[in-house]
Design a protein around this motif. Structure first.
Motif, PDB file in Angstrom:
ATOM      1  N   THR A   1      -0.024  -0.583   6.053  1.00  0.00           N
ATOM      2  CA  THR A   1       1.025   0.400   6.313  1.00  0.00           C
ATOM      3  C   THR A   1       0.426   1.713   6.795  1.00  0.00           C
ATOM      4  OG1 THR A   1       2.467  -0.588   4.627  1.00  0.00           O
ATOM      5  CG2 THR A   1       2.939   1.674   5.300  1.00  0.00           C
TER       6      THR A   1
ATOM      7  N   ARG B   1      -0.090  -4.231  11.957  1.00  0.00           N
ATOM      8  CA  ARG B   1       0.855  -5.257  12.390  1.00  0.00           C
ATOM      9  C   ARG B   1       2.197  -4.660  12.837  1.00  0.00           C
ATOM     10  NH1 ARG B   1      -1.358 -10.071  10.475  1.00  0.00           N
ATOM     11  NH2 ARG B   1      -2.985  -9.764   8.928  1.00  0.00           N
ATOM     12  N   ARG B   2       2.508  -3.477  12.353  1.00  0.00           N
ATOM     13  CA  ARG B   2       3.813  -2.896  12.665  1.00  0.00           C
ATOM     14  C   ARG B   2       3.646  -1.631  13.492  1.00  0.00           C
ATOM     15  NH1 ARG B   2       7.991  -3.467   7.882  1.00  0.00           N
ATOM     16  NH2 ARG B   2       9.268  -3.411   9.745  1.00  0.00           N
TER      17      ARG B   2
ATOM     18  N   ASP C   1       6.826  -0.657  15.418  1.00  0.00           N
ATOM     19  CA  ASP C   1       7.860  -0.103  14.530  1.00  0.00           C
ATOM     20  C   ASP C   1       7.516   1.329  14.145  1.00  0.00           C
ATOM     21  OD1 ASP C   1       9.203  -2.512  14.594  1.00  0.00           O
ATOM     22  OD2 ASP C   1       8.263  -3.267  12.765  1.00  0.00           O
TER      23      ASP C   1
ATOM     24  N   ASP D   1      11.363  -0.888   8.118  1.00  0.00           N
ATOM     25  CA  ASP D   1      12.477  -1.823   8.330  1.00  0.00           C
ATOM     26  C   ASP D   1      13.767  -1.097   8.662  1.00  0.00           C
ATOM     27  OD1 ASP D   1      10.831  -4.005   7.708  1.00  0.00           O
ATOM     28  OD2 ASP D   1      11.232  -3.796   5.572  1.00  0.00           O
TER      29      ASP D   1
END
Length: 483
Positions: free
Chosen positions: A330, A386-387, A390, A424
């Motif tokens: 994160t 990975r995000r 986003d 999310d």
């Protein structure tokens, strides 16, 4: 997770061994130190096969000298002298495409300095964080190795030390006494094997990186924005983008990372702490160990040696490791997403290739490039944001909703940053009422003052009790005394 979680796998098979070399890698679990169950020198099962290979007899003296150095090593969990030597040798051999390292010329140094200077100027308009680069440097591949090894040491040592401690502590005390010399040799060999793997990986990575922040961590010295002209040339070769634009775009990314790590003092320790948290979570499969040890004959050293080499120290995924990995992923996504967002905002109006370069870097960073694979080999962690996409969208939305200052102000405290769940629901985070930590700090400070005042009054009365505040009451009492 990497298939070879701690950088130790079976030694590379030599082509000269043919089918015999392949047979050595079949059957039985992978083991943490790359030792096969036996075999003659030069065979695929020999732990030194990767080092010696099909050796000319004239080189045997040097080989055995190196072997002696490996077995006599008594330092920490990693033989860093060996790692450095092997990394330098790997760099000297050149990359797979035949390009060898070379010194950086005067013109290349000037071009890098100018690119970083211009990048900082552009970034001034899109972020409230001031420049974090006191100097711009152009490195050769060998110079990158020299400059980054201290940070690799900081990252790898906690994991290597934990693995070594696990190996020394899993045997019963009576077995440890008998296996003492063997365990000592295993520690020396473990340090050497770690050093060999790290040296090879870092040396290979030196042929691919374009700066000091490719993996999202500050590998170079603080305050320096570093670029590798030779690798930038190779990176931009097939992009169809002018070399000046490629260099400038990469300078923007390097300078943006420098700002973040220079002016967010807790960020570096936060990231490195996640790596250490992962190391603390490493455990040994004790049930498997007990089964093996129960069948051992303590009077048979060879059987003990085979057991130690037979893969009974396989690491396990633990809740601690998973939590540390999630925290690291994160944080990396937020770092890389912020860099992606501010660099694009700075480059879009000025570089015609901004969109193409952005997509190239996103794919290289998020899909698991060489840097991530190298790190996974070294310590079993994948430094993959990975995000990233986003996180980049969230930072861009924050810019629209709160402005540059409001967006960058979130870096003031780790608790103010978005979480994995916020990625999310970015809209929910963007429009959520922002916490004001300055007010909380003020309230805590006032509470501390009241406690201190109460502790100094007779009978322990608080300043807020009837009779007036502590400070006012003291003043009145002083006035009465003066009368």
């Amino acid at each position: 997770m990497s298939d070879t979680p701690f950088g130790f796998g079976l030694p590379p098979e030599e082509p000269e061994n043919g089918d015999e070399g392949k047979k050595g890698g079949q059957g039985g679990p992978a083991n943490p130190f790359g030792f096969g169950p036996g075999g003659l020198p030069g065979g695929a099962d020999n732990p030194f096969a990767a080092m010696f290979g099909a050796m000319n007899p004239n080189d045997l003296g040097a080989a055995f000298q190196q072997l002696g150095q490996m077995l006599s090593y008594e330092g920490g969990p990693v033989n860093w002298d060996m790692a450095k030597d092997i990394a330098r040798q790997t760099v000297a051999q050149g990359t797979a495409d035949g390009v060898k390292d070379r010194s950086v010329g005067v013109a290349e140094k000037s071009a890098v300095e100018e690119a970083v200077r211009l990048a900082d100027l552009w970034l001034d308009g899109v972020t409230s964080l001031p420049s974090g680069a006191n100097a711009a440097v152009a490195w050769s591949r060998a110079e990158w190795v020299e400059a980054t090894l201290p940070v690799w040491k900081e990252l790898v040592d906690p994991v290597a030390e934990r693995v070594g401690a696990a190996m020394g502590g899993v045997l019963p005390e009576e077995m440890q006494a008998m296996a003492g010399p063997l365990l000592g040799m295993m520690r020396s060999m473990g340090g050497a094997m770690f050093g060999q793997q790290i040296g090879q990986a870092v040396g290979t990575l030196a042929g691919e990186v374009v700066g000091s922040t490719d993996i999202g961590l500050p590998l170079g010295p603080a305050g320096r924005a570093a670029l590798l002209p030779l690798n930038i040339e190779a990176f931009g070769k097939d992009l169809g983008v002018p070399s000046d634009e490629v260099r400038l775009y990469l300078a923007l990314r390097e300078a943006a990372h420098a700002r973040l790590f220079a002016h967010v003092p807790w960020l570096r320790s936060h990231l490195f702490g996640a790596v250490e948290g992962y190391a603390r979570g490493i455990k040994v499969d004790t049930s498997k160990l007990e089964d093996v040890v129960g069948q051992l004959d303590p009077t048979n050293p060879e059987q003990l040696q085979e057991a130690l080499q037979g893969g009974m120290f396989q690491p396990q995924d633990t809740p601690e490791q998973k939590a540390a990995l999630a925290r690291l992923e994160t944080a990396l996504a937020l770092v890389e997403g912020w860099v992606d967002a501010v660099v694009h905002e700075a480059a879009k109006p000025r570089l015609t290739s901004a969109d193409a370069m952005r997509e190239t870097m996103r794919r290289r960073r998020a899909s698991g490039g060489p840097a991530e694979q190298t790190f996974a080999t070294l310590i079993g962690l994948e430094l993959r944001p990975r995000r990233l996409r986003d996180a980049s969208r969230l930072w861009a939305s924050l810019t629209d909703a709160r402005g540059v200052d409001g967006r960058d102000g979130l870096w003031e405290h780790p608790d103010m940053l978005p979480t994995a769940s916020d990625l999310d629901d970015p809209d929910g985070f963007v429009h959520r009422e922002q916490l004001d930590f300055s007010e909380i700090d003020k309230m805590l400070g006032e509470a501390a003052c009241k406690r201190d005042g109460a502790a100094g009054e007779p009978g322990g009365k608080s300043g807020g009790e009837p009779g007036g505040k502590g400070e006012g009451k003291s003043g009145e009492e002083n006035g009465e005394d003066e009368k």
